[in-house]
Scaffold this active site. Structure first.
Site, PDB file in Angstrom:
ATOM      1  N   HIS A  29       0.606  -0.948   0.198  1.00 20.72           N
ATOM      2  CA  HIS A  29       0.087  -0.193   0.021  1.00 20.72           C
ATOM      3  C   HIS A  29       0.654   1.240  -0.004  1.00 20.72           C
ATOM      4  O   HIS A  29       0.431   2.316  -0.725  1.00 20.72           O
ATOM      5  CB  HIS A  29      -0.859  -0.206   1.314  1.00 20.72           C
ATOM      6  CG  HIS A  29      -1.536  -1.543   1.118  1.00 20.72           C
ATOM      7  ND1 HIS A  29      -2.701  -1.251  -0.150  1.00 20.72           N
ATOM      8  CD2 HIS A  29      -1.716  -2.143   2.078  1.00 20.72           C
ATOM      9  CE1 HIS A  29      -3.162  -2.687   0.737  1.00 20.72           C
ATOM     10  NE2 HIS A  29      -2.427  -2.925   1.800  1.00 20.72           N
ATOM     11  N   LEU A  30       1.892   1.132   0.490  1.00 19.74           N
ATOM     12  CA  LEU A  30       2.938   1.843   0.545  1.00 19.74           C
ATOM     13  C   LEU A  30       3.661   2.680  -0.472  1.00 19.74           C
ATOM     14  O   LEU A  30       3.635   3.609  -0.962  1.00 19.74           O
ATOM     15  CB  LEU A  30       4.233   2.581   1.391  1.00 19.74           C
ATOM     16  CG  LEU A  30       4.877   2.928   2.220  1.00 19.74           C
ATOM     17  CD1 LEU A  30       4.128   4.243   2.168  1.00 19.74           C
ATOM     18  CD2 LEU A  30       5.802   2.752   3.136  1.00 19.74           C
ATOM     19  N   ALA A  31       3.498   1.766  -1.760  1.00 20.60           N
ATOM     20  CA  ALA A  31       4.512   2.065  -2.781  1.00 20.60           C
ATOM     21  C   ALA A  31       3.049   2.664  -3.791  1.00 20.60           C
ATOM     22  O   ALA A  31       3.467   3.067  -4.540  1.00 20.60           O
ATOM     23  CB  ALA A  31       4.730   0.368  -3.240  1.00 20.60           C
ATOM     24  N   ASP A  32       1.917   2.816  -3.429  1.00 21.87           N
ATOM     25  CA  ASP A  32       0.382   2.904  -4.006  1.00 21.87           C
ATOM     26  C   ASP A  32       0.820   4.985  -3.413  1.00 21.87           C
ATOM     27  O   ASP A  32       0.981   5.465  -4.676  1.00 21.87           O
ATOM     28  CB  ASP A  32      -0.088   2.223  -4.028  1.00 21.87           C
ATOM     29  CG  ASP A  32      -1.589   3.390  -4.759  1.00 21.87           C
ATOM     30  OD1 ASP A  32      -1.541   4.095  -5.533  1.00 21.87           O
ATOM     31  OD2 ASP A  32      -2.906   3.059  -4.072  1.00 21.87           O
ATOM     32  N   GLN A  33       0.707   5.334  -2.681  1.00 23.55           N
ATOM     33  CA  GLN A  33       0.929   6.081  -2.347  1.00 23.55           C
ATOM     34  C   GLN A  33       2.416   6.717  -2.522  1.00 23.55           C
ATOM     35  O   GLN A  33       2.773   8.224  -2.129  1.00 23.55           O
ATOM     36  CB  GLN A  33       1.546   6.207  -0.791  1.00 23.55           C
ATOM     37  CG  GLN A  33      -0.643   5.484   0.305  1.00 23.55           C
ATOM     38  CD  GLN A  33      -1.100   6.319  -0.610  1.00 23.55           C
ATOM     39  OE1 GLN A  33      -2.059   7.376  -0.393  1.00 23.55           O
ATOM     40  NE2 GLN A  33      -2.402   5.532  -0.230  1.00 23.55           N
ATOM     41  N   HIS A  54      -3.854  -1.367  -7.572  1.00 24.29           N
ATOM     42  CA  HIS A  54      -3.578   0.779  -7.526  1.00 24.29           C
ATOM     43  C   HIS A  54      -2.284   0.878  -7.892  1.00 24.29           C
ATOM     44  O   HIS A  54      -2.337   1.468  -8.341  1.00 24.29           O
ATOM     45  CB  HIS A  54      -4.135   0.069  -5.695  1.00 24.29           C
ATOM     46  CG  HIS A  54      -5.417   0.317  -5.236  1.00 24.29           C
ATOM     47  ND1 HIS A  54      -5.764   0.711  -4.318  1.00 24.29           N
ATOM     48  CD2 HIS A  54      -6.565  -0.426  -5.943  1.00 24.29           C
ATOM     49  CE1 HIS A  54      -6.922   0.843  -3.883  1.00 24.29           C
ATOM     50  NE2 HIS A  54      -7.815   0.099  -5.194  1.00 24.29           N
TER      51      HIS A  54
END
Length: 240
Positions: free
Chosen positions: A180-184, A205
């Site tokens: 999820h951090l990769a997406d952000q 995402h």
């Protein structure tokens, strides 16, 4: 609004109301412990405070963000976690029986073999009933935050098992940046000084976000290279 306010000519205070802990967005703890520290390493002074928690569907939560102009962006290259610095988990609930967080804590402790000092239970104040289990893995170079949100007719044990599964997946890899951090990270790096990082196999995402960034800033702005179960993502800095 974060990308725009980073380019503003003055500091900004933003109050965001609604769900601070829900299953379709990063919770407050992720923003505070995983996302904002990396923005700081990129030269961006961004902080987030939890004024009041809010669970779906009642909402009523409140986040307060402080954003300073991004005057000197710094490149971020992140390919190692660094030395292990600690781990913890907390099961939080509002207006629910105490056994909900107790069962989540026990399930996580037994599945991951964590000690009782590493897992906490906490009652928090919110407008409506709600529950979240948050696990934090701290390293010298990065902090990974993994969570699952309780729902109606969803057993506490299942909430814990979702967190356990994702923790084990993260620990089974050497990649520092979680799914999820990769997406952000893609957009801040693209509008900043660029950078690169190694992550788990990218989510849809992340792939979609990369496609959108490339559509606006150039087809080679974000590049994904998948090898041996990990993905190296390189982000070129957009012209300012």
């Amino acid at each position: 609004v974060l990308p725009m306010l980073l380019r503003a000519d003055r500091s900004t205070r933003v109050v965001i109301e609604g769900g601070t802990h829900n299953g379709m967005a990063p919770p407050f703890e992720f923003l505070r412990d995983a996302f904002c520290p990396l923005l700081h390493r990129c030269g961006a002074n961004v902080s987030v405070e939890l004024a009041e928690a809010g669970f779906y569907p009642a909402g009523g939560g409140r986040l307060v963000d402080h954003i300073d102009p991004w005057t000197v962006p710094a490149r971020l290259d992140l390919h190692e976690r660094g030395r292990f610095a600690g781990r913890s988990a907390v099961a939080m609930s509002s207006n629910l029986p105490a056994h909900v967080t107790q069962r989540e804590a026990q399930t996580l402790k037994h599945a991951l073999h964590w000690s009782h000092t590493e897992v906490d239970e906490r009652e928090i104040v919110a407008a409506g009933p709600g529950n979240i289990l948050v696990a934090t893995l701290r390293y010298a170079q990065i902090t990974e935050v993994i969570s699952a949100v309780g729902e109606m007719r969803k057993p506490a044990e299942k909430v814990a098992q979702e967190v356990v599964k994702e923790v084990k997946r993260y620990l089974a890899s050497d990649a520092p940046v979680g799914e999820h951090l990769a997406d952000q990270l893609l957009l801040p790096l693209a509008i900043g000084a660029g950078g690169s990082f190694t992550t788990l196999p990218p989510s849809e995402h992340t792939r979609t976000n990369a496609t959108i960034v490339n559509a606006f800033l150039g087809s080679d702005t974000v590049r994904l290279e998948e090898v041996d179960g990990v993905c190296r993502i390189t982000v070129a800095a957009a012209s300012r």
